[in-house]
Design a protein around this motif. Structure first.
Motif, PDB file in Angstrom:
ATOM      1  N   GLY A   1       0.812  -1.207   0.000  1.00  0.00           N
ATOM      2  CA  GLY A   1       0.000   0.000   0.000  1.00  0.00           C
ATOM      3  C   GLY A   1       0.847   1.259   0.000  1.00  0.00           C
ATOM      4  N   TYR A   2       1.934   1.258   0.746  1.00  0.00           N
ATOM      5  CA  TYR A   2       2.820   2.423   0.785  1.00  0.00           C
ATOM      6  C   TYR A   2       3.503   2.621  -0.562  1.00  0.00           C
ATOM      7  N   ARG A   3       3.974   1.525  -1.139  1.00  0.00           N
ATOM      8  CA  ARG A   3       4.612   1.633  -2.460  1.00  0.00           C
ATOM      9  C   ARG A   3       3.616   2.108  -3.509  1.00  0.00           C
ATOM     10  N   PHE A   4       2.375   1.703  -3.366  1.00  0.00           N
ATOM     11  CA  PHE A   4       1.324   2.165  -4.275  1.00  0.00           C
ATOM     12  C   PHE A   4       1.235   3.691  -4.260  1.00  0.00           C
ATOM     13  N   LEU A   5       1.313   4.284  -3.080  1.00  0.00           N
ATOM     14  CA  LEU A   5       1.269   5.740  -2.988  1.00  0.00           C
ATOM     15  C   LEU A   5       2.471   6.367  -3.684  1.00  0.00           C
ATOM     16  N   LEU A   6       3.643   5.820  -3.435  1.00  0.00           N
ATOM     17  CA  LEU A   6       4.839   6.357  -4.092  1.00  0.00           C
ATOM     18  C   LEU A   6       4.746   6.222  -5.604  1.00  0.00           C
ATOM     19  N   ASP A   7       4.282   5.062  -6.064  1.00  0.00           N
ATOM     20  CA  ASP A   7       4.155   4.839  -7.509  1.00  0.00           C
ATOM     21  C   ASP A   7       3.091   5.737  -8.126  1.00  0.00           C
ATOM     22  N   SER A   8       2.125   6.182  -7.315  1.00  0.00           N
ATOM     23  CA  SER A   8       1.072   7.060  -7.805  1.00  0.00           C
ATOM     24  C   SER A   8       1.499   8.518  -7.838  1.00  0.00           C
ATOM     25  N   GLY A   9       2.716   8.787  -7.393  1.00  0.00           N
ATOM     26  CA  GLY A   9       3.227  10.151  -7.432  1.00  0.00           C
ATOM     27  C   GLY A   9       3.068  10.937  -6.157  1.00  0.00           C
ATOM     28  N   VAL A  10       2.677  10.281  -5.060  1.00  0.00           N
ATOM     29  CA  VAL A  10       2.564  10.982  -3.788  1.00  0.00           C
ATOM     30  C   VAL A  10       3.945  11.098  -3.159  1.00  0.00           C
ATOM     31  N   SER A  11       4.340  12.305  -2.801  1.00  0.00           N
ATOM     32  CA  SER A  11       5.624  12.504  -2.154  1.00  0.00           C
ATOM     33  C   SER A  11       5.617  11.871  -0.770  1.00  0.00           C
ATOM     34  N   PRO A  12       6.690  11.168  -0.382  1.00  0.00           N
ATOM     35  CA  PRO A  12       6.741  10.611   0.972  1.00  0.00           C
ATOM     36  C   PRO A  12       6.594  11.678   2.046  1.00  0.00           C
ATOM     37  N   GLY A  13       7.012  12.888   1.739  1.00  0.00           N
ATOM     38  CA  GLY A  13       6.853  13.988   2.682  1.00  0.00           C
ATOM     39  C   GLY A  13       5.425  14.408   2.874  1.00  0.00           C
TER      40      GLY A  13
ATOM     41  N   ARG B   1      -1.234  18.232  10.524  1.00  0.00           N
ATOM     42  CA  ARG B   1      -1.112  19.501   9.799  1.00  0.00           C
ATOM     43  C   ARG B   1       0.204  20.200  10.133  1.00  0.00           C
ATOM     44  N   ALA B   2       0.598  20.149  11.396  1.00  0.00           N
ATOM     45  CA  ALA B   2       1.834  20.808  11.805  1.00  0.00           C
ATOM     46  C   ALA B   2       3.049  20.184  11.142  1.00  0.00           C
ATOM     47  N   HIS B   3       3.018  18.873  10.963  1.00  0.00           N
ATOM     48  CA  HIS B   3       4.178  18.207  10.373  1.00  0.00           C
ATOM     49  C   HIS B   3       4.178  18.248   8.850  1.00  0.00           C
ATOM     50  N   LEU B   4       3.007  18.259   8.246  1.00  0.00           N
ATOM     51  CA  LEU B   4       2.986  18.389   6.788  1.00  0.00           C
ATOM     52  C   LEU B   4       3.319  19.817   6.384  1.00  0.00           C
ATOM     53  N   GLY B   5       2.804  20.784   7.123  1.00  0.00           N
ATOM     54  CA  GLY B   5       3.131  22.175   6.870  1.00  0.00           C
ATOM     55  C   GLY B   5       2.567  22.686   5.555  1.00  0.00           C
ATOM     56  N   ASP B   6       2.652  23.974   5.366  1.00  0.00           N
ATOM     57  CA  ASP B   6       2.097  24.597   4.166  1.00  0.00           C
ATOM     58  C   ASP B   6       2.896  24.261   2.920  1.00  0.00           C
ATOM     59  N   GLY B   7       4.182  23.966   3.071  1.00  0.00           N
ATOM     60  CA  GLY B   7       5.017  23.716   1.896  1.00  0.00           C
ATOM     61  C   GLY B   7       5.331  22.262   1.680  1.00  0.00           C
ATOM     62  N   ALA B   8       4.501  21.365   2.247  1.00  0.00           N
ATOM     63  CA  ALA B   8       4.840  19.941   2.172  1.00  0.00           C
ATOM     64  C   ALA B   8       4.674  19.365   0.775  1.00  0.00           C
ATOM     65  N   ALA B   9       3.708  19.891   0.007  1.00  0.00           N
ATOM     66  CA  ALA B   9       3.417  19.286  -1.287  1.00  0.00           C
ATOM     67  C   ALA B   9       4.597  19.474  -2.240  1.00  0.00           C
ATOM     68  N   VAL B  10       5.005  18.390  -2.870  1.00  0.00           N
ATOM     69  CA  VAL B  10       6.095  18.430  -3.839  1.00  0.00           C
ATOM     70  C   VAL B  10       5.573  18.121  -5.229  1.00  0.00           C
ATOM     71  N   ARG B  11       4.793  17.015  -5.313  1.00  0.00           N
ATOM     72  CA  ARG B  11       4.185  16.629  -6.570  1.00  0.00           C
ATOM     73  C   ARG B  11       2.696  16.473  -6.340  1.00  0.00           C
TER      74      ARG B  11
END
Length: 306
Positions: A122-134, A290-300
Motif C-alpha cells: 500500500g505504501y509503495r502504491f502511494l509512491l508509484d502514484s506520485g505521492v511525495s513521501p513527505g 497539519r503541523a508536520h505536513l506544513g504549508d510547503g509539504a506538497a512536492v508533486r
C-alpha cells in the motif's frame, strides 16, 4: 458529561458481547462501524492498491496531495474497511488530507508477515502514484498501530523514503503482553484482556517468536524513524505498550508526542460521533498531522484517485 458518554459506549459494547466464533467476531467489529454513517459530504472510492483492496476517503477540506495511510485495528484477525470508514472520514477532515485505508489480509488464514507485506504494498502504491513521501502520514490503531510501526521499520531497513510522520492510537507493540497494565487495567478495559490477546497473538505469529521486532516493535531499534504521535486511553490494558514505546522512541532520538487520555477505553476514536473525547482526540491528531505536513509539504500533485 465525559463520564456519561464513555459509559454509554461501555453499554453499547456490553450489549454486543464478543463471540467465540471468528466470523461472528468480525461481524461484531464491522457492526460497530456500521452504527455510524459516513458524512454526506465525504467521497468514498474503492481502489486496488497494488493488489491490496483499499479505499479512498476525501472531505471538502482535504488537500488531495496529502495522504493519511491507515491500518485498522482488530488484533490482526478482524477489522476491515467497513469497521473504520466513518473514522477515516473524520480523520481526513481533521488532518486536511485524503485517507487511504487498507483492507490487509487477516490471520489465522494469513499469518505474519502477510499483513506487513500488504502494508508495504500500500505504501509503495502511494509512491508509484506520485505521492511525495513527505506528504504521507502512516497511521494505525491497536494491531494496526503496531503494523504501522513495523511498516516504517521495514521501509527504513530497505532504504526506502519514510513518511513525514506516524500517528499511532493504542498501538499493540508487545505481543508477549509483558506490560503491567495488562493486569492492572483489566477490570476497567471492556474490550481486550490477556487471554483474548494471547489467542490473537498465536493466530498472527503462527509459530514465529512473538518477540520478533517486526511483530513486537517495542523490541526494535527505532532510530531514524520520523516523528510520531502516540494516543492511548488510561483505561485500557494496552496502556503500558504506549508508555514503554514512547520511552524506547525517545531513547532512540525519535521525536515522540505521547497523549494519555483520561478514562478513555481501547479504540475510543471509533466512537467519536457520540463521544466528545473521541472528537477531541481526532482533532488533536489532525493538528499534529497539519503541523508536520506544513504549508510547503506538497512536492508533486498526483491524480486525486490513483
Amino acid at each position: 458529561m465525559a463520564g456519561t458518554e464513555i459509559d454509554a459506549v461501555r453499554d453499547l459494547l456490553a450489549a454486543s458481547p464478543r463471540s467465540s466464533n471468528l466470523a461472528e467476531r468480525r461481524e461484531r467489529l464491522d457492526g460497530f462501524g456500521a452504527h455510524y454513517p459516513v458524512p454526506h459530504d465525504v467521497t468514498v472510492v474503492p481502489v486496488d492498491a497494488s493488489g491490496v483492496a483499499a479505499e479512498w476517503t476525501l472531505s471538502p477540506e482535504a488537500d488531495p496531495a496529502r495522504v493519511v495511510l491507515f491500518l485498522h485495528g482488530g488484533g490482526y484477525v478482524s477489522g476491515s474497511l467497513n469497521s473504520h470508514r466513518h473514522m477515516m472520514a473524520e480523520t481526513g477532515r481533521a488532518a486536511g488530507a485524503r485517507t487511504l485505508a487498507l483492507d490487509y489480509r487477516l490471520a489465522p488464514e494469513h499469518p505474519f508477515p502477510a499483513a506487513l507485506d500488504d502494508a508495504l504494498a500500500g505504501y509503495r502504491f502511494l509512491l508509484d502514484s506520485g505521492v511525495s513521501p513527505g506528504n504521507i502520514v502512516l497511521s494505525g490503531e491497536s494491531a494496526g498501530g503496531g503494523l504501522a510501526l513495523a511498516t516504517a521499520l521495514s521501509l527504513r531497513d530497505a532504504g526506502l523514503p519514510l513518511p513525514r510522520c506516524l500517528w499511532l492510537t493504542s498501538p499493540w507493540v508487545d505481543l508477549e503482553m509483558t506490560g503491567d497494565s495488562m493486569d492492572t487495567e483489566a477490570a476497567v478495559d471492556p474490550l481486550i484482556q490477556r487471554e483474548y490477546l494471547t489467542e490473537l497473538a498465536e493466530a498472527y505469529c503462527a509459530g514465529t517468536n512473538a518477540a520478533t521486532p517486526l511483530i513486537s516493535p517495542l523490541h526494535a531499534d527505532l532510530g531514524g524513524l520520523p516523528p510520531m504521535l502516540i494516543q492511548v486511553g488510561s483505561a485500557e490494558t494496552l496502556l503500558d505498550d504506549s508508555l514503554r514505546l514512547a520511552g524506547v522512541a525517545a531513547s532512540a532520538d525519535v521525536a515522540v508526542t505521547l497523549q494519555v487520555w483520561p478514562h478513555m477505553i481501547h479504540a475510543w476514536h471509533m466512537f467519536y460521533p457520540q463521544l466528545a473525547e473521541g472528537r477531541r482526540s481526532l482533532a488533536s491528531a489532525g493538528a499534529f498531522i497539519r503541523a508536520h505536513l506544513g504549508d510547503g509539504a506538497a512536492v508533486r500533485h498526483p491524480t486525486i484517485w490513483a
